[in-house]
Design a protein around this motif. Structure first.
Motif, PDB file in Angstrom:
ATOM      1  N   GLY A  53      -3.351  -0.735 -11.292  1.00  0.00           N
ATOM      2  CA  GLY A  53      -2.929   0.039 -10.131  1.00  0.00           C
ATOM      3  C   GLY A  53      -3.495   1.443 -10.142  1.00  0.00           C
ATOM      4  O   GLY A  53      -3.903   1.967  -9.093  1.00  0.00           O
ATOM      5  N   ILE A  54      -3.532   2.065 -11.301  1.00  0.00           N
ATOM      6  CA  ILE A  54      -4.110   3.408 -11.412  1.00  0.00           C
ATOM      7  C   ILE A  54      -5.600   3.371 -11.097  1.00  0.00           C
ATOM      8  O   ILE A  54      -6.118   4.207 -10.347  1.00  0.00           O
ATOM      9  CB  ILE A  54      -3.855   3.982 -12.814  1.00  0.00           C
ATOM     10  CG1 ILE A  54      -2.358   4.238 -13.019  1.00  0.00           C
ATOM     11  CG2 ILE A  54      -4.646   5.268 -13.024  1.00  0.00           C
ATOM     12  CD1 ILE A  54      -1.970   4.574 -14.444  1.00  0.00           C
TER      13      ILE A  54
ATOM     14  N   SER B 110      -1.141   9.111  -9.424  1.00  0.00           N
ATOM     15  CA  SER B 110      -0.819   7.718  -9.756  1.00  0.00           C
ATOM     16  C   SER B 110      -0.457   7.576 -11.230  1.00  0.00           C
ATOM     17  O   SER B 110       0.382   6.740 -11.592  1.00  0.00           O
ATOM     18  CB  SER B 110      -2.001   6.805  -9.406  1.00  0.00           C
ATOM     19  OG  SER B 110      -3.104   7.007 -10.277  1.00  0.00           O
TER      20      SER B 110
ATOM     21  N   VAL C  28      -9.204   6.135  -3.337  1.00  0.00           N
ATOM     22  CA  VAL C  28      -9.300   7.513  -2.859  1.00  0.00           C
ATOM     23  C   VAL C  28     -10.753   7.983  -2.844  1.00  0.00           C
ATOM     24  O   VAL C  28     -11.182   8.689  -1.915  1.00  0.00           O
ATOM     25  CB  VAL C  28      -8.403   8.462  -3.690  1.00  0.00           C
ATOM     26  CG1 VAL C  28      -8.929   8.667  -5.101  1.00  0.00           C
ATOM     27  CG2 VAL C  28      -8.272   9.806  -2.985  1.00  0.00           C
TER      28      VAL C  28
ATOM     29  N   PHE D 253      -3.954  12.190  -5.538  1.00  0.00           N
ATOM     30  CA  PHE D 253      -3.687  10.753  -5.552  1.00  0.00           C
ATOM     31  C   PHE D 253      -4.006  10.118  -6.907  1.00  0.00           C
ATOM     32  O   PHE D 253      -3.252   9.271  -7.394  1.00  0.00           O
ATOM     33  CB  PHE D 253      -4.480  10.056  -4.445  1.00  0.00           C
ATOM     34  CG  PHE D 253      -3.926  10.314  -3.073  1.00  0.00           C
ATOM     35  CD1 PHE D 253      -2.812   9.628  -2.625  1.00  0.00           C
ATOM     36  CD2 PHE D 253      -4.513  11.245  -2.249  1.00  0.00           C
ATOM     37  CE1 PHE D 253      -2.290   9.867  -1.361  1.00  0.00           C
ATOM     38  CE2 PHE D 253      -4.001  11.499  -0.984  1.00  0.00           C
ATOM     39  CZ  PHE D 253      -2.884  10.811  -0.531  1.00  0.00           C
ATOM     40  N   GLY D 254      -5.131  10.502  -7.510  1.00  0.00           N
ATOM     41  CA  GLY D 254      -5.545   9.889  -8.767  1.00  0.00           C
ATOM     42  C   GLY D 254      -4.633  10.254  -9.922  1.00  0.00           C
ATOM     43  O   GLY D 254      -3.997   9.384 -10.540  1.00  0.00           O
TER      44      GLY D 254
ATOM     45  N   THR E 105      -6.147   2.988  -7.443  1.00  0.00           N
ATOM     46  CA  THR E 105      -5.888   4.236  -6.723  1.00  0.00           C
ATOM     47  C   THR E 105      -7.116   5.134  -6.745  1.00  0.00           C
ATOM     48  O   THR E 105      -7.518   5.686  -5.710  1.00  0.00           O
ATOM     49  CB  THR E 105      -4.682   4.973  -7.335  1.00  0.00           C
ATOM     50  OG1 THR E 105      -3.536   4.134  -7.277  1.00  0.00           O
ATOM     51  CG2 THR E 105      -4.406   6.261  -6.576  1.00  0.00           C
TER      52      THR E 105
ATOM     53  N   LEU F 289       2.870   0.777 -11.708  1.00  0.00           N
ATOM     54  CA  LEU F 289       1.483   0.646 -11.254  1.00  0.00           C
ATOM     55  C   LEU F 289       0.615  -0.070 -12.287  1.00  0.00           C
ATOM     56  O   LEU F 289      -0.202  -0.922 -11.937  1.00  0.00           O
ATOM     57  CB  LEU F 289       0.885   2.016 -10.927  1.00  0.00           C
ATOM     58  CG  LEU F 289       1.375   2.711  -9.664  1.00  0.00           C
ATOM     59  CD1 LEU F 289       0.718   4.082  -9.536  1.00  0.00           C
ATOM     60  CD2 LEU F 289       1.064   1.873  -8.432  1.00  0.00           C
TER      61      LEU F 289
END
Length: 220
Positions: free
Chosen positions: A25-26, A10, A33, A6-7, A29, A21
């Motif tokens: 956004g990153i 992103s 998570v 996920f990381g 994320t 993003l």
């Protein structure tokens, strides 16, 4: 594995979508998570997710030495597996989310050192002090990761040797890779020493020395 999927994913998604993003956004994320994984796995394995965290707990005599190698191996294997999954699905976009310095190496080392110091200071506080309110740890740790990740344009804001190793292996990008091991471990060891010095263990309840400790306290 999920942290990297996920990381780092992103980072790749942001590149594919032309910055949809963005840095916020990153960072969000990574924060989400980490919060989710600590909540889900904190009572199972301690949710270390990070070799530097495991080593720092060991240095405080709050994690058994015999458990360090399997934990570090699992962290690195999971991160590499997640990165290889991303490589298979999306290709080599954004170097599979690899962390590389975008400032001079000495500056990058200092950034990762400070970020890692801050992260473990928070972890030590929520994990070793019985006065910490229940269920606070996931949000404190995830929030700190997200805060540091907002500055990810400098170094990738790794704070985690395994998180850097996985994408490096998957993409073949090992630029200044050593600093993503040395700086997080050094920063967290320093934070462990400071927290032990600041905290009066005689006055407040604490987890027993040598016991397996995770980011939410003793592991059952």
């Amino acid at each position: 594995m999920l942290l990297v999927t996920f990381g780092a994913g992103s980072v790749m998604t942001d590149a594919i979508t032309g910055g949809a993003l963005g840095s916020v956004g990153i960072a969000a994320t990574f924060a989400i998570v980490v919060t989710a994984l600590v909540t889900a796995l904190g009572h199972v394995s301690g949710a270390h997710l990070n070799p530097a965290v495991t080593i720092a707990f060991w240095s405080m005599r709050r994690f058994p030495a015999r458990e360090v190698p399997p934990y570090v191996l699992a962290q690195c294997a999971g991160a590499t597996g997640g990165a290889l999954l991303l490589r298979a699905a999306l290709g080599r976009v954004a170097q599979v989310g690899a962390t590389v310095p975008h400032v001079p190496v000495a500056t990058a080392f200092g950034v990762e050192l400070v970020f890692s110091f801050a992260l473990f200071l928070v972890i030590a506080a929520v994990a070793t002090d019985a006065r910490t309110p229940p269920a606070l740890a996931p949000f404190a740790v995830g929030g700190t990761v997200g805060l540091c990740a907002l500055q990810g344009a400098l170094t990738g804001a790794s704070m985690n040797p395994a998180r850097s190793l996985g994408p490096a292996v998957a993409s073949g990008t090992f630029t200044a890779h050593w600093l993503y091991w040395v700086a997080p471990i050094a920063g967290m060891l320093a934070a462990a020493r400071l927290f032990d010095w600041l905290r009066d263990t005689r006055a407040h309840p604490t987890s027993p020395r040598g016991a397996a400790l995770g980011v939410e306290g003793p592991i059952d």
